[in-house]
Write a protein that holds these residues in place. Structure first.
Motif, PDB file in Angstrom:
ATOM      1  N   GLN A  51      -5.557   5.605   1.434  1.00  0.00           N
ATOM      2  CA  GLN A  51      -6.300   3.895   1.090  1.00  0.00           C
ATOM      3  C   GLN A  51      -4.568   3.456   1.720  1.00  0.00           C
ATOM      4  O   GLN A  51      -4.395   2.176   0.998  1.00  0.00           O
ATOM      5  N   PRO A  52      -4.753   3.402   3.159  1.00  0.00           N
ATOM      6  CA  PRO A  52      -3.260   2.451   3.559  1.00  0.00           C
ATOM      7  C   PRO A  52      -3.282   1.546   4.156  1.00  0.00           C
ATOM      8  O   PRO A  52      -2.448   0.912   4.525  1.00  0.00           O
ATOM      9  N   ALA A  80       6.178   1.187   5.530  1.00  0.00           N
ATOM     10  CA  ALA A  80       7.189   0.997   3.789  1.00  0.00           C
ATOM     11  C   ALA A  80       7.239   2.882   4.210  1.00  0.00           C
ATOM     12  O   ALA A  80       8.178   3.361   3.025  1.00  0.00           O
ATOM     13  N   SER A  81       6.582   3.569   4.797  1.00  0.00           N
ATOM     14  CA  SER A  81       6.963   4.896   4.573  1.00  0.00           C
ATOM     15  C   SER A  81       6.830   5.613   6.174  1.00  0.00           C
ATOM     16  O   SER A  81       5.574   5.090   6.667  1.00  0.00           O
ATOM     17  N   CYS A  82       7.311   6.482   6.660  1.00  0.00           N
ATOM     18  CA  CYS A  82       7.039   7.445   7.964  1.00  0.00           C
ATOM     19  C   CYS A  82       6.798   8.664   7.879  1.00  0.00           C
ATOM     20  O   CYS A  82       7.410   9.627   8.420  1.00  0.00           O
ATOM     21  N   SER A  87       0.628  -0.957   0.552  1.00  0.00           N
ATOM     22  CA  SER A  87       0.137  -0.413  -0.012  1.00  0.00           C
ATOM     23  C   SER A  87       0.830   1.256  -0.484  1.00  0.00           C
ATOM     24  O   SER A  87       1.932   0.383   0.185  1.00  0.00           O
ATOM     25  N   VAL A  88       0.605   2.275  -0.305  1.00  0.00           N
ATOM     26  CA  VAL A  88       1.338   3.849  -0.140  1.00  0.00           C
ATOM     27  C   VAL A  88       2.105   3.354   1.393  1.00  0.00           C
ATOM     28  O   VAL A  88       3.079   3.874   1.095  1.00  0.00           O
ATOM     29  N   VAL A  89       1.210   3.174   2.497  1.00  0.00           N
ATOM     30  CA  VAL A  89       2.059   3.143   3.598  1.00  0.00           C
ATOM     31  C   VAL A  89       3.101   1.874   4.494  1.00  0.00           C
ATOM     32  O   VAL A  89       3.856   1.637   5.059  1.00  0.00           O
ATOM     33  N   LEU A 121       1.580   9.913   6.240  1.00  0.00           N
ATOM     34  CA  LEU A 121       1.051   9.122   6.571  1.00  0.00           C
ATOM     35  C   LEU A 121      -0.739   9.836   6.499  1.00  0.00           C
ATOM     36  O   LEU A 121      -1.384   9.067   7.186  1.00  0.00           O
ATOM     37  N   ALA A 122      -0.699  11.014   6.992  1.00  0.00           N
ATOM     38  CA  ALA A 122      -1.380  12.059   6.954  1.00  0.00           C
ATOM     39  C   ALA A 122      -2.351  12.931   6.348  1.00  0.00           C
ATOM     40  O   ALA A 122      -3.733  12.700   6.131  1.00  0.00           O
TER      41      ALA A 122
END
Length: 277
Positions: A239-240, A227-229, A197-199, A234-235
């Motif tokens: 579609q997390p 995958a990303s911080c 996913s995106v995160v 995150l904000a």
């Protein structure tokens, strides 16, 4: 249209036989077109914001006449989707103005085609008269939606996909990806890829994961890691928890099937992001 030669041949052969070819039934005529509505044109579009919301598209309406009107309700009308109540809204049109109206589509009927496609609009005229209009819809975005959702339904009719046994680890959440045969269709079902996913990254042990003929259930370990911080990612992500699985049934083409993640599982994954990031 491609059907024209067939229809001409059918007319020439009328009275000769009730079939075309060796006993095959005559082709069904195309569905009747929705007649145009003077002064109003419409197009169905799936915007980027619609992709992140299940069951949503937009109807782009244009006032092509010489007087204003107001739209107070919009719904889709298609044999390929279950009908839904109209979406209530207020959109004021002037000649030449185009406004995209958000609305929902129902469950797809995969035995039917999308055409004839129309928008049902509740229109209020300047004198206060209210009209319920059926306006033909241009555009093929809803055809794309129908193909995608019916492809997924075709896969799930053979084997269900489930995420089970999720548990928090130090910097990961782990569990199992399970394929379970849904009925009597004995074709092989294979998960060939799992996308992040995106995160969150997702890793499935030992891909491809295959459910062979005669097998009823197969599972493999699955692990989720951040995958990303980045705070803005995150904000802003819509579609997390969308993890598309590439699934093949028999000798068919790969189909993107979303991995189902329930609310309790989503809470575990959110906790992972908060804990690690």
């Amino acid at each position: 249209m491609r059907r024209t030669p067939v229809l001409v041949l059918a007319l020439l052969c009328a009275g000769c036989s009730g079939t075309t070819g060796a006993g095959s039934p005559a082709p069904a005529p195309p569905p009747p077109a929705v007649p145009p509505v003077p002064g109003i044109e419409a197009e169905v579009v799936r915007m980027r914001t619609d992709v992140t919301v299940d069951g949503q598209v937009h109807v782009r309406v244009t006032d092509t006449g010489d007087e204003p009107f107001t739209v107070t309700g919009v719904a889709l009308d298609s044999p390929g989707f279950a009908p839904l109540p109209a979406t209530a809204l207020t959109a004021e049109f002037e000649p030449g103005r185009t406004i995209a109206l958000r609305t929902s589509y129902g469950e797809p009927d995969c035995a039917a085609q999308v055409a004839p496609l129309a928008a049902r609009l509740t229109v209020v005229r300047p004198d206060g008269a209210v009209q319920e209009l059926r306006v033909p819809l241009a555009g093929d975005d809803l055809d794309v939606v129908h193909r995608e959702e019916c492809a997924v339904a075709g896969v799930l009719a053979v084997a269900g996909v489930e995420l089970t046994g999720l548990a928090a680890r130090e910097e990961a959440v782990t569990g199992s990806l399970v394929l379970t045969r849904s009925g009597d269709d004995d074709r092989a079902v294979t998960v060939v890829d799992a996308r992040r996913s995106v995160v969150l990254d997702v890793a499935v042990d030992g891909l491809p994961l295959g459910l062979g003929p005669g097998e009823r259930r197969v599972e493999a370990g699955v692990e989720f890691t951040p995958a990303s911080c980045e705070p803005h990612v995150l904000a802003e992500t819509k579609q997390p928890f969308v993890f598309p699985l590439s699934v093949v049934v028999g000798d068919g083409e790969p189909v993107a099937v979303p991995l189902p993640v329930d609310q309790a599982q989503q809470a575990l994954l959110w906790d992972l992001l908060e804990r690690v990031c």
